[in-house]
Design an enzyme around this catalytic site. Structure first.
Site, PDB file in Angstrom:
ATOM      1  N   ASP A  52     -38.512 -35.354 -19.971  1.00  0.00           N
ATOM      2  CA  ASP A  52     -38.641 -34.421 -19.383  1.00  0.00           C
ATOM      3  C   ASP A  52     -38.335 -34.975 -17.619  1.00  0.00           C
ATOM      4  O   ASP A  52     -38.972 -35.671 -17.140  1.00  0.00           O
ATOM      5  CB  ASP A  52     -40.470 -33.931 -18.835  1.00  0.00           C
ATOM      6  CG  ASP A  52     -40.888 -32.670 -18.185  1.00  0.00           C
ATOM      7  OD1 ASP A  52     -39.939 -31.376 -18.160  1.00  0.00           O
ATOM      8  OD2 ASP A  52     -41.966 -32.591 -18.335  1.00  0.00           O
ATOM      9  N   HIS A  54     -30.945 -39.037 -11.437  1.00  0.00           N
ATOM     10  CA  HIS A  54     -32.687 -39.761 -11.842  1.00  0.00           C
ATOM     11  C   HIS A  54     -32.570 -39.886 -13.555  1.00  0.00           C
ATOM     12  O   HIS A  54     -32.795 -40.557 -14.442  1.00  0.00           O
ATOM     13  CB  HIS A  54     -33.178 -38.711 -11.059  1.00  0.00           C
ATOM     14  CG  HIS A  54     -33.425 -36.882 -11.296  1.00  0.00           C
ATOM     15  ND1 HIS A  54     -32.223 -36.626 -11.203  1.00  0.00           N
ATOM     16  CD2 HIS A  54     -33.511 -35.694 -12.279  1.00  0.00           C
ATOM     17  CE1 HIS A  54     -32.446 -35.542 -11.746  1.00  0.00           C
ATOM     18  NE2 HIS A  54     -32.719 -35.430 -12.482  1.00  0.00           N
ATOM     19  N   ARG A  55     -31.898 -38.981 -13.636  1.00  0.00           N
ATOM     20  CA  ARG A  55     -31.888 -38.642 -15.660  1.00  0.00           C
ATOM     21  C   ARG A  55     -31.361 -40.175 -15.562  1.00  0.00           C
ATOM     22  O   ARG A  55     -30.615 -40.562 -16.829  1.00  0.00           O
ATOM     23  CB  ARG A  55     -31.475 -37.269 -16.073  1.00  0.00           C
ATOM     24  CG  ARG A  55     -31.647 -36.863 -17.200  1.00  0.00           C
ATOM     25  CD  ARG A  55     -30.689 -35.938 -17.883  1.00  0.00           C
ATOM     26  NE  ARG A  55     -31.391 -34.739 -16.984  1.00  0.00           N
ATOM     27  CZ  ARG A  55     -31.336 -33.297 -15.477  1.00  0.00           C
ATOM     28  NH1 ARG A  55     -30.303 -33.744 -15.662  1.00  0.00           N
ATOM     29  NH2 ARG A  55     -32.351 -33.086 -15.238  1.00  0.00           N
ATOM     30  N   ASN A 112     -31.305 -28.416 -25.953  1.00  0.00           N
ATOM     31  CA  ASN A 112     -29.740 -28.230 -25.582  1.00  0.00           C
ATOM     32  C   ASN A 112     -28.389 -28.930 -25.698  1.00  0.00           C
ATOM     33  O   ASN A 112     -28.608 -30.547 -25.489  1.00  0.00           O
ATOM     34  CB  ASN A 112     -29.963 -28.894 -23.813  1.00  0.00           C
ATOM     35  CG  ASN A 112     -30.035 -28.757 -22.451  1.00  0.00           C
ATOM     36  OD1 ASN A 112     -28.075 -28.552 -23.548  1.00  0.00           O
ATOM     37  ND2 ASN A 112     -29.691 -28.385 -21.633  1.00  0.00           N
ATOM     38  N   LYS A 160     -22.241 -37.148  -9.474  1.00  0.00           N
ATOM     39  CA  LYS A 160     -24.272 -37.019 -10.023  1.00  0.00           C
ATOM     40  C   LYS A 160     -24.567 -37.805 -10.453  1.00  0.00           C
ATOM     41  O   LYS A 160     -25.136 -38.629 -10.372  1.00  0.00           O
ATOM     42  CB  LYS A 160     -24.352 -35.533 -10.067  1.00  0.00           C
ATOM     43  CG  LYS A 160     -25.791 -35.610  -9.755  1.00  0.00           C
ATOM     44  CD  LYS A 160     -26.213 -34.240 -10.659  1.00  0.00           C
ATOM     45  CE  LYS A 160     -27.506 -34.116 -10.930  1.00  0.00           C
ATOM     46  NZ  LYS A 160     -27.851 -32.462 -11.969  1.00  0.00           N
ATOM     47  N   PHE A 211     -27.072 -27.238 -11.123  1.00  0.00           N
ATOM     48  CA  PHE A 211     -28.058 -27.053 -12.135  1.00  0.00           C
ATOM     49  C   PHE A 211     -29.270 -26.675 -11.093  1.00  0.00           C
ATOM     50  O   PHE A 211     -29.330 -27.368 -10.120  1.00  0.00           O
ATOM     51  CB  PHE A 211     -27.933 -26.277 -13.027  1.00  0.00           C
ATOM     52  CG  PHE A 211     -28.685 -27.426 -13.746  1.00  0.00           C
ATOM     53  CD1 PHE A 211     -28.646 -29.187 -13.883  1.00  0.00           C
ATOM     54  CD2 PHE A 211     -30.428 -27.466 -13.833  1.00  0.00           C
ATOM     55  CE1 PHE A 211     -29.297 -30.277 -14.167  1.00  0.00           C
ATOM     56  CE2 PHE A 211     -30.922 -28.775 -14.951  1.00  0.00           C
ATOM     57  CZ  PHE A 211     -30.833 -30.117 -14.236  1.00  0.00           C
ATOM     58  N   ASP A 235     -30.218 -27.940  -7.288  1.00  0.00           N
ATOM     59  CA  ASP A 235     -29.232 -29.473  -6.301  1.00  0.00           C
ATOM     60  C   ASP A 235     -28.526 -28.783  -5.230  1.00  0.00           C
ATOM     61  O   ASP A 235     -28.050 -29.640  -4.597  1.00  0.00           O
ATOM     62  CB  ASP A 235     -27.876 -29.280  -7.388  1.00  0.00           C
ATOM     63  CG  ASP A 235     -28.094 -30.529  -8.988  1.00  0.00           C
ATOM     64  OD1 ASP A 235     -29.320 -31.385  -8.919  1.00  0.00           O
ATOM     65  OD2 ASP A 235     -26.989 -30.062  -9.730  1.00  0.00           O
ATOM     66  N   LYS A 248     -26.825 -31.628 -22.987  1.00  0.00           N
ATOM     67  CA  LYS A 248     -27.791 -32.669 -23.150  1.00  0.00           C
ATOM     68  C   LYS A 248     -27.406 -33.683 -23.818  1.00  0.00           C
ATOM     69  O   LYS A 248     -27.176 -35.134 -24.237  1.00  0.00           O
ATOM     70  CB  LYS A 248     -29.184 -32.789 -22.458  1.00  0.00           C
ATOM     71  CG  LYS A 248     -29.940 -31.943 -21.510  1.00  0.00           C
ATOM     72  CD  LYS A 248     -31.358 -31.916 -21.726  1.00  0.00           C
ATOM     73  CE  LYS A 248     -32.073 -32.067 -19.869  1.00  0.00           C
ATOM     74  NZ  LYS A 248     -33.293 -31.408 -20.192  1.00  0.00           N
TER      75      LYS A 248
HETATM   76  P1  ITT Z   1     -35.344 -28.711 -21.071  1.00  0.00           P
HETATM   77  O1  ITT Z   1     -36.547 -28.536 -21.678  1.00  0.00           O
HETATM   78  O2  ITT Z   1     -34.417 -27.619 -21.780  1.00  0.00           O
HETATM   79  O3  ITT Z   1     -34.247 -29.777 -21.239  1.00  0.00           O
HETATM   80  P2  ITT Z   1     -34.950 -28.162 -18.212  1.00  0.00           P
HETATM   81  O4  ITT Z   1     -34.653 -27.033 -17.647  1.00  0.00           O
HETATM   82  O5  ITT Z   1     -36.851 -28.103 -18.498  1.00  0.00           O
HETATM   83  O6  ITT Z   1     -34.469 -27.950 -19.954  1.00  0.00           O
HETATM   84  P3  ITT Z   1     -36.146 -31.030 -17.137  1.00  0.00           P
HETATM   85  O7  ITT Z   1     -37.166 -30.740 -18.289  1.00  0.00           O
HETATM   86  O8  ITT Z   1     -35.030 -31.511 -17.263  1.00  0.00           O
HETATM   87  O9  ITT Z   1     -34.324 -29.111 -17.940  1.00  0.00           O
HETATM   88  O10 ITT Z   1     -35.790 -30.220 -15.826  1.00  0.00           O
HETATM   89  C1  ITT Z   1     -36.765 -29.327 -15.205  1.00  0.00           C
HETATM   90  C2  ITT Z   1     -36.400 -28.478 -14.360  1.00  0.00           C
HETATM   91  O11 ITT Z   1     -36.170 -29.672 -12.927  1.00  0.00           O
HETATM   92  C3  ITT Z   1     -35.043 -28.140 -14.489  1.00  0.00           C
HETATM   93  O12 ITT Z   1     -35.461 -26.504 -15.335  1.00  0.00           O
HETATM   94  C4  ITT Z   1     -34.805 -28.116 -12.397  1.00  0.00           C
HETATM   95  O13 ITT Z   1     -35.106 -27.120 -11.953  1.00  0.00           O
HETATM   96  C5  ITT Z   1     -35.543 -29.292 -12.463  1.00  0.00           C
HETATM   97  N1  ITT Z   1     -34.600 -30.212 -12.427  1.00  0.00           N
HETATM   98  C6  ITT Z   1     -34.359 -31.652 -12.907  1.00  0.00           C
HETATM   99  N2  ITT Z   1     -33.684 -32.463 -13.333  1.00  0.00           N
HETATM  100  C7  ITT Z   1     -32.470 -31.148 -11.755  1.00  0.00           C
HETATM  101  C8  ITT Z   1     -31.040 -31.353 -11.261  1.00  0.00           C
HETATM  102  O14 ITT Z   1     -30.296 -32.723 -11.607  1.00  0.00           O
HETATM  103  N3  ITT Z   1     -30.895 -30.995 -10.607  1.00  0.00           N
HETATM  104  C9  ITT Z   1     -31.576 -29.780 -10.468  1.00  0.00           C
HETATM  105  N4  ITT Z   1     -32.418 -29.861 -10.849  1.00  0.00           N
HETATM  106  C10 ITT Z   1     -32.852 -30.494 -11.955  1.00  0.00           C
END
Ligand code: ITT
Length: 192
Positions: A68, A176-177, A9, A171, A148, A151, A12
């Site tokens: 994750d 958390h991130r 990504n 945000k 996304f 949210d 990111k």
């Molecule tokens: P990559 O593996 O490509 O990085 P991902 O969509 O799997 O993308 P994450 O592992 O960070 O991304 O998060 C897993 C899911 O958790 C993500 O698809 C969202 O549904 C939810 N999520 C995580 N962080 C979020 C945030 O900041 N806001 C809203 N939803 C979030």
């Protein structure tokens, strides 16, 4: 010394590169010729982050970290958790995931939830973990269009808006991130 972020990504990767010190140089998977979709077959965020970081570190002989994240809802026994991205199906459609959560929580009084990120780092043969969380509540309807995933239905504690009603900059001050990343950065600054 270089450090690989086990992600394809590019958004990111750029975001984290801006926050990191100049050394080590941050690379993404494409930069090391890795075009594979990394397996995430564990049942915890910790397990998945470590699985990705270990795989890249061992197979490409590099220092590497992976992340994750997921949404953990108290009244749903921590679901969707590690299955957040594909909660309503393999197509990973955010609107469907949200609809499923709102339906499952319809009428529930306890709306407590948290977002959690785990980062695993494989550095010089050692493994480290960093965690960031943000507590909040699940709203009864979608509000806002930024961001996304979940949210539009997550309202962080101490705020009257959902993540989707905030700017990315706002945000990023509480997410958390961002918290997990700042722990990783503090560790790297100490180490290098
Ligand atoms: P990559 O593996 O490509 O990085 P991902 O969509 O799997 O993308 P994450 O592992 O960070 O991304 O998060 C897993 C899911 O958790 C993500 O698809 C969202 O549904 C939810 N999520 C995580 N962080 C979020 C945030 O900041 N806001 C809203 N939803 C979030």
């Amino acid at each position: 010394m270089e450090l690989v972020f086990a992600s394809s990504n590019s958004g990111k990767i750029k975001e984290i590169a801006l926050l990191l010190p100049e050394h080590p140089v941050l690379k993404g998977l494409a930069d090391i010729g890795c075009n594979e979709e990394l397996a995430e077959t564990q049942t915890t965020l910790e397990g998945n982050a470590l699985q990705k970081a270990r795989y890249v570190s061992e197979n490409y002989k590099v220092n590497c970290f992976a992340d994750d994240s997921g949404l953990e809802i108290e009244a749903l026994d921590g679901r969707p958790g590690v299955y957040s991205a594909r909660y309503a199906g393999e197509q990973k459609i955010a609107a469907d995931n949200i609809a499923k959560i709102l339906q499952e929580m319809s009428g529930l009084k306890n709306r407590k939830a948290r977002f959690r990120t785990v980062i695993a780092l494989c550095l010089e043969g050692k493994e480290f973990q960093f965690e960031g969380t943000v507590n909040g509540t699940i709203t009864t309807a979608k509000q806002g269009i930024q961001g996304f995933g979940y949210d539009p239905i997550f309202q962080p504690e101490g705020y009257t808006q959902t993540f989707a009603q905030m700017s990315l900059a706002e945000k990023n001050t509480i997410s958390h991130r961002a918290k997990a990343i700042s722990k990783l950065i503090a560790f790297l600054k100490d180490t290098y």
